[in-house]
Write an enzyme that holds these catalytic residues in place. Structure first.
Site, PDB file in Angstrom:
ATOM      1  N   ALA A 101      -7.309 -25.663  52.607  1.00  0.00           N
ATOM      2  CA  ALA A 101      -8.554 -26.405  52.825  1.00  0.00           C
ATOM      3  C   ALA A 101      -8.322 -27.673  53.653  1.00  0.00           C
ATOM      4  O   ALA A 101      -7.197 -28.190  53.695  1.00  0.00           O
ATOM      5  CB  ALA A 101      -9.151 -26.780  51.465  1.00  0.00           C
ATOM      6  N   SER A 128      -9.887 -21.000  55.444  1.00  0.00           N
ATOM      7  CA  SER A 128     -10.433 -21.286  54.112  1.00  0.00           C
ATOM      8  C   SER A 128     -11.941 -21.489  54.170  1.00  0.00           C
ATOM      9  O   SER A 128     -12.465 -22.039  55.137  1.00  0.00           O
ATOM     10  CB  SER A 128      -9.778 -22.565  53.564  1.00  0.00           C
ATOM     11  N   TYR A 156     -14.500 -18.295  48.898  1.00  0.00           N
ATOM     12  CA  TYR A 156     -14.700 -18.818  47.541  1.00  0.00           C
ATOM     13  C   TYR A 156     -16.142 -18.496  47.152  1.00  0.00           C
ATOM     14  O   TYR A 156     -17.071 -18.772  47.924  1.00  0.00           O
ATOM     15  CB  TYR A 156     -14.545 -20.338  47.504  1.00  0.00           C
ATOM     16  N   THR A 182     -10.558 -15.471  46.822  1.00  0.00           N
ATOM     17  CA  THR A 182      -9.672 -16.229  45.927  1.00  0.00           C
ATOM     18  C   THR A 182     -10.346 -16.403  44.579  1.00  0.00           C
ATOM     19  O   THR A 182     -11.470 -16.917  44.499  1.00  0.00           O
ATOM     20  CB  THR A 182      -9.328 -17.599  46.546  1.00  0.00           C
ATOM     21  N   LYS A 250      -7.003 -12.673  45.978  1.00  0.00           N
ATOM     22  CA  LYS A 250      -5.882 -13.619  45.944  1.00  0.00           C
ATOM     23  C   LYS A 250      -5.889 -14.363  44.614  1.00  0.00           C
ATOM     24  O   LYS A 250      -6.887 -15.002  44.256  1.00  0.00           O
ATOM     25  CB  LYS A 250      -6.024 -14.626  47.093  1.00  0.00           C
ATOM     26  N   HIS A 274      -1.581 -20.191  43.450  1.00  0.00           N
ATOM     27  CA  HIS A 274      -2.257 -21.253  44.195  1.00  0.00           C
ATOM     28  C   HIS A 274      -1.301 -22.419  44.478  1.00  0.00           C
ATOM     29  O   HIS A 274      -1.695 -23.590  44.465  1.00  0.00           O
ATOM     30  CB  HIS A 274      -3.494 -21.736  43.424  1.00  0.00           C
TER      31      HIS A 274
END
Ligand code: FNR
Length: 382
Positions: A101, A128, A156, A182, A250, A274
């Site tokens: 990010a 990201s 996300y 993710t 992920k 992560h």
């Protein structure tokens, strides 16, 4: 930024990125050593940090170091290469830039420079959801480089499914060739406030769900909208039905969950904790590799967390990974020398990988199997 915010973590004035690669940089650790001078103090601690005591973070490195590599002398290396096919992509080598990010924290050109550096050395790049340049601009920057690596989008889940879907459609239209969903970071603690000029460029108009906690609050995590909106199997089924692009998941996926994900139509897995930024005290995803590979012999498998050397890449491949992702070192190289630094970092790591393969008597990635590994104190098998 305020005057105080423009100091680095050593309390010195921030250094701008170099226009050339410092002559004493020869490995990822050298970029890290330089990078501390180029990144604002709060951002540096945010990037480098792990959760709580940092046990998971430290364990990611230790997991690589507990393996030995056994050379195989006198092997025939003629015709060798590092090519590999992954989800329909012909990879020149198995190194990919992990989704990270807010890359403007490291360099004003952020993701635009990072993707160009990665593409220039044919490495894959995963943008990201929380990129600090819009996903379309990142795809545009990548498209300027012929024969680059694959460009994927990391998704996300957003508070509303319509918002998640809108992101997915934008990624499809911009030409991303796979989606990496993710699942492990929706609930985590972060006290880091973005500095002025750095924002979630893809999420205008979306109010993120955040964990807040103050004494007297009756619900802290459980029972809050944040926990209620955490990714679920049901959401995976929904997401799978929304796109024809290859879908990877992920996060922490032990064999039973890994198998379930594939049974539900997932095309590949990124085994990850992560980078030690979510739950402290977790094992390295390296520990999952051989079990997941045994359960899913032909599923594309990637792994990340602590990959810093070509020998780490060899160890991950030997345990069953098809490719690896690199996180923090990208930001270090980006801060030191922009796109040039990222390309150089990945080139150095690929060089280390090829040197290790040659020493191990492996002419191709397919020859990198469990027999190259041994444990300290245990006789090698080859
Ligand atoms: C991350 N990571 C991450 N992962 C993801 O799926 N989406 C994201 O936006 C981010 N953002 C992010 C920011 C920062 C500062 C870091 C350090 C990491 C996790 C990343 O993709 C990867 O899993 C780890 O970074 C891998 O570990 P190493 O290589 O950093 O040790």
């Amino acid at each position: 930024m305020t005057a105080a915010a423009s100091a680095n973590a050593l309390g010195q004035p921030l250094r701008p990125p170099h226009a050339r690669i410092p002559p004493d940089v020869a490995c990822a650790a050298d970029y890290e050593r330089h990078a501390i001078h180029h990144i604002e103090a709060m951002a540096w601690h945010h990037i480098q940090g792990g959760t709580d005591q940092g046990l998971t973070l430290a364990g990611n490195r230790a997991a690589f170091d507990q393996w030995h590599l056994s050379p195989r002398p006198l092997a025939d290396l003629r015709g060798g290469h590092t090519r590999r096919s992954l989800l329909g992509h012909a990879l020149a080598h198995p190194l990919m830039a992990a989704p990270v990010a807010y890359q403007r924290l490291a360099h004003p050109a952020g993701e635009l420079a990072c993707v160009q550096g990665a593409m220039a050395v044919q490495a894959g790049f995963i943008a990201s959801t929380l990129s600090s340049h819009p996903l379309e601009a990142i795809a545009d920057a990548a498209s300027g480089i012929a024969d680059g690596g694959p460009l994927w989008f990391q998704l996300y889940s957003q508070p509303e499914r319509a918002q998640t879907l809108a992101l997915l459609r934008r990624a499809e239209s911009a030409g991303y060739s796979a989606i990496v969903w993710t699942i492990d970071a929706s609930i985590k603690r972060s006290g880091f406030a973005l500095p002025p000029g750095v924002e979630a460029a893809n999420l205008h108009g979306i109010v993120p769900l955040r964990q807040t906690s103050h004494a007297g609050q009756s619900r802290i995590v459980l029972g809050t909208p944040l926990a209620d909106a955490a990714p679920t199997w049901d959401e995976l089924d929904w997401l799978r039905a929304q796109t024809r692009l290859p879908l990877l998941v992920k996060g922490w996926l032990p064999p039973p969950q890994a198998r379930m994900a594939v049974e539900r139509g997932v095309d590949g897995l990124v085994l990850s904790n992560h980078g030690g930024r979510v739950l402290d005290g977790m094992p390295s995803p390296l520990m999952l590799l051989s079990g997941v590979r045994e359960a899913l012999p032909s599923t594309p498998l990637l792994v990340d967390g602590g990959v810093r050397w070509g020998t780490d890449v060899v160890k991950a491949l030997a345990l069953g990974a098809d490719a690896v992702m690199i996180g923090r070192p990208l930001l270090h190289a980006l801060a030191v020398a922009g796109a040039l630094g990222v390309a150089h970092l990945l080139h150095l790591m690929r060089t280390e990988l090829e040197l290790a393969m040659a020493q191990l008597g492996c002419a191709t990635l397919d020859q990198v199997g469990p027999d190259v590994l041994s444990r300290p104190g245990v006789w090698p098998t080859r």
